[in-house]
Design an enzyme around this catalytic site. Structure first.
Site, PDB file in Angstrom:
ATOM      1  N   TYR A   1     115.306  10.919  46.385  1.00  0.00           N
ATOM      2  CA  TYR A   1     115.081  11.414  47.730  1.00  0.00           C
ATOM      3  C   TYR A   1     115.356  12.912  47.787  1.00  0.00           C
ATOM      4  O   TYR A   1     116.495  13.356  47.930  1.00  0.00           O
ATOM      5  CB  TYR A   1     115.963  10.678  48.737  1.00  0.00           C
ATOM      6  CG  TYR A   1     115.923   9.163  48.615  1.00  0.00           C
ATOM      7  CD1 TYR A   1     114.796   8.501  48.114  1.00  0.00           C
ATOM      8  CD2 TYR A   1     117.012   8.384  48.991  1.00  0.00           C
ATOM      9  CE1 TYR A   1     114.761   7.122  47.994  1.00  0.00           C
ATOM     10  CE2 TYR A   1     116.986   7.008  48.881  1.00  0.00           C
ATOM     11  CZ  TYR A   1     115.859   6.378  48.369  1.00  0.00           C
ATOM     12  OH  TYR A   1     115.828   5.011  48.241  1.00  0.00           O
TER      13      TYR A   1
ATOM     14  N   HIS B   1     116.483   2.142  39.965  1.00  0.00           N
ATOM     15  CA  HIS B   1     115.540   2.342  41.061  1.00  0.00           C
ATOM     16  C   HIS B   1     114.195   1.659  40.807  1.00  0.00           C
ATOM     17  O   HIS B   1     113.554   1.164  41.737  1.00  0.00           O
ATOM     18  CB  HIS B   1     115.342   3.844  41.280  1.00  0.00           C
ATOM     19  CG  HIS B   1     115.015   4.213  42.686  1.00  0.00           C
ATOM     20  ND1 HIS B   1     115.245   5.449  43.208  1.00  0.00           N
ATOM     21  CD2 HIS B   1     114.477   3.499  43.707  1.00  0.00           C
ATOM     22  CE1 HIS B   1     114.872   5.501  44.470  1.00  0.00           C
ATOM     23  NE2 HIS B   1     114.393   4.322  44.792  1.00  0.00           N
TER      24      HIS B   1
ATOM     25  N   PRO C   1     113.038  -1.652  56.699  1.00  0.00           N
ATOM     26  CA  PRO C   1     113.087  -2.833  57.561  1.00  0.00           C
ATOM     27  C   PRO C   1     112.293  -2.673  58.848  1.00  0.00           C
ATOM     28  O   PRO C   1     112.022  -3.658  59.533  1.00  0.00           O
ATOM     29  CB  PRO C   1     114.582  -2.976  57.859  1.00  0.00           C
ATOM     30  CG  PRO C   1     115.112  -1.582  57.778  1.00  0.00           C
ATOM     31  CD  PRO C   1     114.349  -0.960  56.639  1.00  0.00           C
ATOM     32  N   LEU C   2     111.897  -1.440  59.170  1.00  0.00           N
ATOM     33  CA  LEU C   2     111.066  -1.187  60.349  1.00  0.00           C
ATOM     34  C   LEU C   2     109.648  -0.801  59.949  1.00  0.00           C
ATOM     35  O   LEU C   2     108.897  -0.237  60.745  1.00  0.00           O
ATOM     36  CB  LEU C   2     111.703  -0.098  61.220  1.00  0.00           C
ATOM     37  CG  LEU C   2     113.088  -0.452  61.754  1.00  0.00           C
ATOM     38  CD1 LEU C   2     113.674   0.706  62.550  1.00  0.00           C
ATOM     39  CD2 LEU C   2     113.030  -1.709  62.618  1.00  0.00           C
TER      40      LEU C   2
ATOM     41  N   ARG D   1     108.388   1.488  58.022  1.00  0.00           N
ATOM     42  CA  ARG D   1     108.160   2.929  58.138  1.00  0.00           C
ATOM     43  C   ARG D   1     107.865   3.348  59.580  1.00  0.00           C
ATOM     44  O   ARG D   1     107.053   4.229  59.838  1.00  0.00           O
ATOM     45  CB  ARG D   1     107.031   3.374  57.201  1.00  0.00           C
ATOM     46  CG  ARG D   1     107.306   3.129  55.717  1.00  0.00           C
ATOM     47  CD  ARG D   1     106.216   3.722  54.861  1.00  0.00           C
ATOM     48  NE  ARG D   1     106.322   3.370  53.461  1.00  0.00           N
ATOM     49  CZ  ARG D   1     107.003   4.065  52.539  1.00  0.00           C
ATOM     50  NH1 ARG D   1     107.659   5.131  52.902  1.00  0.00           N
ATOM     51  NH2 ARG D   1     107.007   3.674  51.271  1.00  0.00           N
ATOM     52  N   GLY D   2     108.531   2.704  60.503  1.00  0.00           N
ATOM     53  CA  GLY D   2     108.410   3.069  61.916  1.00  0.00           C
ATOM     54  C   GLY D   2     107.438   2.222  62.701  1.00  0.00           C
ATOM     55  O   GLY D   2     107.460   2.243  63.941  1.00  0.00           O
TER      56      GLY D   2
END
Length: 332
Positions: A63, A130, A210-211, A213-214
């Site tokens: 990241y 990863h 969990p969303l 990506r919005g």
């Protein structure tokens, strides 16, 4: 929710090894991928998460090429180390050409020291591979990571986006405390692969994205909502025709949320928490963090779980969750 209500954020166990808050804080977006960032607001958001009882902080070298780890390190410099369950990852590298997977033992041994320096700590609580390197047997990668446990640099091990066979092989080499993969109402592939293996072997499941990506916040109306450099502009799930289809489904989820008196995001997170999954949403600002934390107090009946399954069965969303090159790295 205020700091005084932090007790409402309960605790759960990852693999019987680590006690963590029922939802964590993903710090990927604090570095890049989703538009503009603000390091100071990110640090304030991490501090607020801890004040609200969220003790599980997730980051990775990938990241921002270490930037997320540096932000987390600055935030935790003033926090008692024992108050935080800190997770990071190795084996996915940034290059001039994009991304390269490296599961070689020599890379892993070097990567942990670099991550610890950026994080400003002498150990991490959970260290993930990863991605599974197709050129390196997963047993070799995990074997090198197990040396880090012996050395005291890492407490527990995990793996990310591994397929069932790789997960079994990794677990046979050294106990896997957690698998981290994308999982949400909109991304349900783990139910037909790695998740049953986790249940069988007693491995915790940590859900990134969990969303979706919005998408599952109910606040996205189109790509015009994305500011700055945003990876969603190139993801198939957000292509114009696919997005219109997907947003129509999200609208039905929002109807259920409104009936329950919660937000769409809280409902999507509660759906995971209700199954014993630990979601790690990635809010960049305190307002969104506080909304997410509210999911911990949303109770879902069997009837509501069934309704959500009917609205968003597997493969209901159109479009792959990654663009082509990255899709090739998952579920290995």
């Amino acid at each position: 929710m205020t700091a005084s209500e932090a007790a409402a954020v309960g605790r759960t166990s990852l693999g019987g090894d680590l006690e963590v808050s029922v939802l964590g804080l993903g710090c990927m977006g604090m570095a890049e991928f989703y538009g503009d960032t603000d390091d100071q607001e990110s640090i304030r958001t991490i501090h607020q998460a801890l004040d609200l009882g969220v003790n599980f902080i997730d980051t990775a070298y990938m990241y921002g090429g270490g930037r997320s780890e540096e932000i987390v390190g600055k935030a935790l410099a003033t926090v008692p180390r024992e108050n935080v369950v800190l997770a990071t990852k190795c084996g996915l590298l940034r290059t001039e050409d994009g991304v390269r997977i490296d599961g070689r033992p020599e890379h892993i041994r070097q990567a942990i020291d670099e991550s610890l320096a950026r994080l400003g700590t002498d150990h991490v609580d959970l260290y993930y591979l990863h991605r599974v390197d197709p050129e390196v047997p997963v047993e070799e990668s995990i074997g090198a990571m197990s040396e880090l446990v012996t050395a005291g640099k890492v407490r527990f091990l995990g793996i990310s986006e591994a397929g069932p066979d790789s997960l079994r092989a990794a677990h046979a080499t050294h106990r896997m405390t957690a698998l981290q993969s994308e999982y949400s109402l909109g991304t349900r592939a783990p139910e037909f692969g790695a998740l049953p293996v986790c249940r069988e072997l007693g491995i915790g499941f940590v859900a990134w994205g969990p969303l979706s990506r919005g998408l599952l916040t109910g606040t996205i109306t189109g790509v015009q909502d994305f500011q700055g450099i945003d990876i969603r502009r190139i993801l198939p799930r957000f292509a114009e025709d696919n997005l219109a289809h997907n947003l129509a489904i999200v609208a039905r989820v929002t109807e259920v949320a409104e009936e329950l008196g919660c937000t769409t995001a809280q409902l999507a997170l509660a759906w995971l928490i209700n199954q014993g999954i630990v979601p790690i949403p990635g809010p960049k600002v305190r307002e969104h963090l506080e909304e997410n934390v509210g999911a911990a107090s949303v109770e879902l009946s069997d009837e509501t779980m069934k309704r959500l399954d009917e609205i968003l069965p597997p493969n209901a969303f159109l479009g792959d969750r990654f663009h082509g090159p990255m899709m090739d790295t998952v579920d290995r």
